[in-house]
Design an enzyme around this catalytic site. Sequence first.
Site, mmCIF file in Angstrom:
data_model
loop_
_atom_site.group_PDB
_atom_site.id
_atom_site.type_symbol
_atom_site.label_atom_id
_atom_site.label_comp_id
_atom_site.label_asym_id
_atom_site.label_seq_id
_atom_site.Cartn_x
_atom_site.Cartn_y
_atom_site.Cartn_z
ATOM 1 N N GLY A 336 0.821 -1.198 0.000
ATOM 2 C CA GLY A 336 0.000 0.000 0.000
ATOM 3 C C GLY A 336 0.860 1.255 0.000
ATOM 4 C CD GLU A 360 27.316 -7.305 -16.243
ATOM 5 O OE1 GLU A 360 27.421 -8.502 -16.558
ATOM 6 O OE2 GLU A 360 27.630 -6.858 -15.129
#
Length: 377
Positions: A336, A360
């Site tokens: 929440g 990468e």
Amino acid sequence: MSDRSFLDWPFFEPHHKKLADELDAWCERELSDAHPTDVDAHCRDLVKRLGRDGWLQHTAGDALDVRTLCLCRETLARHHALADFAFAMQGLGTGAISLFGNDQQKQWLDSTRAGEAISAFALTEPDSGSDVANLTTTAEPDGDDYVLNGEKTWISNGGIADLYIVFARTGEAAGAKGLSAFIVEADRPGLEIRERLHTIAPHPLARLGFNQLRVPKSNLIGQPGQGFRIAMAVLDVFRATVGAAALGMARRALDETAARTQSRQLFGGHLSDLQMVQGHVADMALGIDSSALLVYRAAWTKDQGAERVSREAAMAKLQATEQAQQIIDKAVQLHGGDGVRDGHVVAGLYQEIRALRIYEGATDVQKVIIARSVLTG
């Protein structure tokens, strides 16, 4: 406590489980979730502490154990993303030296493994990220030296590194066959930190310039024209470890979610009593285990002596990073308002995970690697 049952999988040997347990205890003792105000200083401190206590010994050397690298990155990332970054860059930054360096060049490894020198991997350029073969930084021979000119960007540890492994065009042939790799010490005249780069998850990053920078020919790693091969070999080792880092972040997100949903009161019971919530938790657990299987398959395959694991590493990185993004997003949703509160663990994970789907080799690049391996056999 995170699930540790995966350590009993046949991918591992007894010393791997021992290492993971010891590093987990070290992280509990040495690391915190506090956000540093000075990222550069904090990163330097992490490198020193990782070196002091022996963890960086695993990042470099003649025989890199990829399962160990993955376990270290997973464990560190679960506790502290910048500690994972500090560890990983000591390995990636010196990977070319470990795999292709001569005895003189490997003397650098004593310093990087001790945490006394920080390393960096300088491959990406403004117009050539995933397309490595088209990089334009040049290194021209001149007497006993090479003279480097050009620019690199998005370089991790840029601005704080003591040595950079720089890939440049030496021109032995067109495209990928005309690249070479060099050790460039940070104090070399002509090395410019042109810009410090700031991202949603603060790490030391920079755009580098090379302006008539001279390095002796003894700083050439391997042979002229081997740069592309060297770069791909290094990524072949370390790409799966990116998946391992994502896996560590995903495990932390699941741990935080399990604790949150079992303690949060809602509609006369706990949040975890709701079947919809249980479905989300099940999806998270499934994503973690499927990622772990691919990550440690790739690591095990490389450790068994496979020359290349491009397909396995690509699958591991793609699956683990994409799944971790989804898992952490679910964790934010189930927390929440706290899930987007500055300083909360899952909010930090949400910031950290995004870059792993890019560096990468971005997700779409991994798909190309996988598809080519299928189509070409």
